[in-house]
Design a protein around this motif. Structure first.
Motif, PDB file in Angstrom:
ATOM      1  N   LEU A  92      -1.878  14.198  -1.825  1.00 46.52           N
ATOM      2  CA  LEU A  92      -2.448  13.140  -2.657  1.00 46.52           C
ATOM      3  C   LEU A  92      -1.950  11.770  -2.203  1.00 46.52           C
ATOM      4  O   LEU A  92      -2.728  10.794  -2.136  1.00 46.52           O
ATOM      5  CB  LEU A  92      -2.077  13.373  -4.114  1.00 46.52           C
ATOM      6  N   GLN A  93      -0.674  11.660  -1.879  1.00 47.46           N
ATOM      7  CA  GLN A  93      -0.131  10.386  -1.414  1.00 47.46           C
ATOM      8  C   GLN A  93      -0.766   9.955  -0.098  1.00 47.46           C
ATOM      9  O   GLN A  93      -1.061   8.774   0.111  1.00 47.46           O
ATOM     10  CB  GLN A  93       1.390  10.489  -1.275  1.00 47.46           C
TER      11      GLN A  93
ATOM     12  N   ALA B 297      -6.804   5.723   1.941  1.00 46.94           N
ATOM     13  CA  ALA B 297      -7.878   4.987   1.271  1.00 46.94           C
ATOM     14  C   ALA B 297      -7.509   3.519   1.078  1.00 46.94           C
ATOM     15  O   ALA B 297      -8.336   2.611   1.286  1.00 46.94           O
ATOM     16  CB  ALA B 297      -8.186   5.646  -0.076  1.00 46.94           C
ATOM     17  N   LEU B 298      -6.258   3.255   0.675  1.00 42.44           N
ATOM     18  CA  LEU B 298      -5.820   1.867   0.481  1.00 42.44           C
ATOM     19  C   LEU B 298      -5.836   1.086   1.785  1.00 42.44           C
ATOM     20  O   LEU B 298      -6.277  -0.077   1.834  1.00 42.44           O
ATOM     21  CB  LEU B 298      -4.416   1.853  -0.132  1.00 42.44           C
TER      22      LEU B 298
ATOM     23  N   LEU C 110      -4.314   8.689  -0.864  1.00 37.74           N
ATOM     24  CA  LEU C 110      -4.271   7.360  -1.460  1.00 37.74           C
ATOM     25  C   LEU C 110      -3.899   6.294  -0.430  1.00 37.74           C
ATOM     26  O   LEU C 110      -4.495   5.212  -0.387  1.00 37.74           O
ATOM     27  CB  LEU C 110      -3.276   7.341  -2.616  1.00 37.74           C
TER      28      LEU C 110
ATOM     29  N   ALA D 220       2.093   6.147  -7.140  1.00 39.48           N
ATOM     30  CA  ALA D 220       1.049   6.973  -7.744  1.00 39.48           C
ATOM     31  C   ALA D 220       1.391   8.457  -7.635  1.00 39.48           C
ATOM     32  O   ALA D 220       1.213   9.227  -8.594  1.00 39.48           O
ATOM     33  CB  ALA D 220      -0.289   6.682  -7.063  1.00 39.48           C
TER      34      ALA D 220
ATOM     35  N   ALA E 151       1.074   3.944  -3.055  1.00 36.19           N
ATOM     36  CA  ALA E 151       0.779   5.365  -2.867  1.00 36.19           C
ATOM     37  C   ALA E 151       1.955   6.226  -3.318  1.00 36.19           C
ATOM     38  O   ALA E 151       1.770   7.261  -3.983  1.00 36.19           O
ATOM     39  CB  ALA E 151       0.447   5.641  -1.404  1.00 36.19           C
TER      40      ALA E 151
ATOM     41  N   SER F 198       0.835  -1.212   0.000  1.00 33.94           N
ATOM     42  CA  SER F 198       0.000   0.000   0.000  1.00 33.94           C
ATOM     43  C   SER F 198       0.867   1.260   0.000  1.00 33.94           C
ATOM     44  O   SER F 198       0.604   2.217  -0.731  1.00 33.94           O
ATOM     45  CB  SER F 198      -0.923  -0.008   1.213  1.00 33.94           C
TER      46      SER F 198
END
Length: 355
Positions: free
Chosen positions: A52-53, A59-60, A56, A21, A18, A14
């Motif tokens: 943003l990281q 959320a993951l 993500l 991404a 992240a 995860s």
């Protein structure tokens, strides 16, 4: 042991996903910025990488926690599943708010940069700059309040409290309105200043007898930087309730005067020629206008006024000082009799001699 290893693998995957991404998005933004250097949007959006990281990753991990429900029998995870889920929810809300603020800031700053590039009127640019600054402050405050409310609602105790608060919202609103009357007045005054074009960031103003430049405008206060680097902070309601001087209103160029007291024998014509020579050698003079005339006479002196112009208040101050210094030096060296003299009567002179 296999359970722990599986959890570590999932957690590591995860985190790496992240990070990857975020790196991929940053790479795309860099390429877009290289292809379109005329707009700062892509460069500004790169500031959203960290938020943003985090979004993500939260959320993951939340999805991973829900997927592992009942499938992984590890006692520490089972006992603290609810607490971990709560922490992840708080992180997701906070990082999401952070991401929204950064994205909004990039959009607003890009819009302002495009407007400033295509507009030659400095007054309009300062106006839009003031409005953009206040818009971002409002957006930031609104997102922060919503994020805080969302975080509080994740606590069961605050949900029950929220119901009772909503039931008595009318009474609380009245009490809060009376208690925060001054603060609300300043907030509305801030909007009035921003969109009423009364004063803008970068304007030269005179308030409370102090000359300075508007350095910062918020929803509640305004900061003025004086010529000697002091900061005067005052509520924005001051500018809606009291008169003040805005030297940048209607254009930055200004006209100023220099007054000299001279003897009646002063060579006014030569002083006029000398004034023109001083202005020609002064780079801050904008060349729009100049003049020299006798504006007043007294029994002992005459008052000579020199009129000069400059592109803004700062240059006007420099021009006035240069003219004053140049004319006084020239009179002292070339025409000392033109300077003011103290006339004494015969009796006063004799008294001074005897003493």
């Amino acid at each position: 042991m296999n359970t722990v290893v599986r959890l570590l693998i999932a957690l590591t995957g995860s985190v790496l996903l992240a990070l990857a991404a975020g790196w991929a998005v940053d790479l795309l933004l860099r390429r877009a910025d290289a292809r379109h250097p005329e707009t700062p949007l892509w460069q500004l959006l790169r500031r959203c990488r960290r938020s943003l990281q985090i979004v993500l990753l939260a959320a993951l991990l939340s999805g991973l926690l829900r997927a592992a429900h009942g499938g992984i029998d590890w006692r520490p995870l089972t006992e603290h599943r609810a607490g971990i889920a709560h922490v992840l929810s708080l992180a997701l809300i906070g990082a999401g708010a952070w991401l929204v603020v950064h994205t909004s800031s990039a959009i607003v700053e890009t819009a302002y940069a495009r407007y400033a590039t295509g507009t030659r009127d400095p007054a309009r640019v300062r106006r839009v700059r003031t409005q953009a600054s206040l818009i971002m402050r409002v957006v930031t405050a609104a997102v922060a309040v919503l994020a805080l409310a969302g975080m509080l609602l994740t606590f069961p105790g605050f949900r029950a409290l929220g119901t009772s608060v909503l039931a008595s919202a009318g009474l609380i609103g009245i009490v809060a309105g009376i208690a925060a009357q001054s603060t609300l007045g300043n907030i509305f005054a801030g909007f009035q200043i921003a969109f009423g074009d009364m004063v803008r960031i970068g304007d030269t103003v005179v308030v409370a007898g102090e000359w300075g430049v508007v350095e910062e405008i918020t929803l509640t206060f305004l900061a003025v930087r004086t010529w000697d680097e002091r900061r005067i902070t005052m509520p924005v309601s001051y500018f809606t309730n009291r008169p003040f001087e805005n030297w940048s209103r209607g254009g930055a160029q200004m006209t100023g005067s220099v007054f000299l007291h001279c003897d009646h024998s002063a060579p006014v014509g030569r002083m006029r020629d000398r004034l023109h020579e001083i202005l020609l050698g002064c780079p801050e003079w904008d060349g729009r206008d100049w003049d020299l005339a006798v504006t007043e006479t007294t029994p002992s002196t005459i008052v000579i006024r020199a009129v000069v112009t400059a592109k803004d208040a700062s240059d006007l101050w420099t021009v006035r000082c240069a003219v004053r210094e140049g004319l006084v030096t020239w009179l002292t060296e070339e025409h000392p009799d033109a300077l003011p003299r103290l006339a004494l009567t015969t009796s006063e002179r004799q008294g001074v001699t005897m003493n």
